[in-house]
Design a protein around this motif. Structure first.
Motif: not given
Length: 319
Positions: A141-142, A256, A259-260
């Motif tokens: 995901t990141i 995540d 937030y990213v």
């Protein structure tokens, strides 16, 4: 013969009872190590988080923590109310989370069903297409969030370049910074990544459908669209429900990706991002733990509700 029958009749139930008890003991024997590990790894941190929610713990000095009861949730000082229950930022995060979950899961379920139907058909290269479809889901995901963050950049993002090249945009759009488009950008990235997961679960349900129903429908000359709504959709409803439950629970704790892509923006802040902001940025461990506890309770309540409703819908014998 009647005497023999009377004396031997209770033997079979007794054997079944002993077999059931033996299987139950074996099941607990295998489950106990996992339960112990979960209690240590997940149970203790959860209990500690719940406890911190009733304290004024601060990250700068946890040794000075004092019990303050429900003040992190609701309190009144000099006629003013404080706490999560009356915090507009918290309720904004709750609304963002629910909106994101409802929209993304709905779109992913619809697209996942379409993709599953396509992958269930017989065509040349089907195995290759199935493997290719799973690539977005396999990317962490990141990594995918950072990749899409560059693609959606307002100055050098490839998406703006393509849309301006074909005349759909007259100037670059700050997709993740504009309040009007930020949440939709997050939904788009989440749909791109998670639709293969929905398709995979629904495809598993399609693979288990009996062929007799379709043979009979073909012989009777029933239109394929009617067969889908009258036969296929009811039969794969349990698989769709399981996929929706899993995905909804995952979407409710989204962190995540948001937030990213958008950091701590209030326009896209989820409950998890809000809790992280209180815990790390503001160092309010007590207040952040209270937010985390409420998040846990929301997910737990939804899990219990969906399991209960699922038993009713999936069969009367499970009621």
């Amino acid at each position: 013969m009647s005497d023999i029958a009377l004396t031997t009749a209770p033997v079979a139930p007794a054997r079944r009872s002993r077999l059931s008890r033996s299987r139950l003991r074996s099941a607990w024997l295998f489950l106990t190590p996992m339960i112990v590990v979960l209690a240590v790894v997940a149970g203790w941190p959860l209990l500690r988080t719940i406890w911190f929610g009733f304290t004024d713990a601060n990250l700068s000095d946890l040794s000075a923590t004092q019990f303050i009861g429900l003040e992190n949730y609701y309190s009144v000082y000099d006629g003013e109310t404080y706490g999560l229950i009356v915090d507009p930022s918290w309720w904004n995060a709750v609304w963002n989370t629910i909106w994101f979950s409802a929209v993304s899961v709905s779109i992913e379920t619809t697209l996942g069903l379409i993709v599953a139907l396509v992958l269930n058909a017989n065509f040349r290269g089907r195995a290759l297409v199935r493997a290719a479809v799973l690539i977005p889901w396999a990317i962490p995901t990141i990594v995918s969030a950072k990749m899409w963050g560059w693609m959606l950049h307002d100055q050098f993002g490839v998406l703006n370049d393509i849309l301006m090249g074909i005349g759909l945009l007259s100037q670059p759009v700050a997709w993740t910074a504009d309040p009007q488009t930020a949440m939709w950008a997050v939904v788009m990235v989440d749909v791109w990544k998670t639709t293969p997961f929905m398709a995979l679960l629904i495809l598993a349900g399609l693979q288990m459908l009996p062929a007799d129903c379709y043979e009979a429908a073909r012989v009777d000359g029933i239109h394929p669209v009617k067969v889908f709504f009258k036969v296929t959709l009811p039969l794969i409803r349990p698989a769709i429900m399981v996929a929706v439950i899993f995905r909804a629970l995952d979407a409710l704790r989204i962190f995540d990706l948001i937030y990213v892509l958008t950091s701590n923006s209030s326009d896209t802040m989820s409950m998890s991002v809000y809790a992280r902001q209180q815990l790390v940025d503001f160092q309010e461990v007590g207040y952040g733990s209270a937010a985390s506890t409420l998040l846990f309770l929301v997910i737990a309540a939804l899990t219990i509700a969906t399991i209960t409703l699922g038993k009713v819908r999936l069969g009367g014998e499970m009621k």
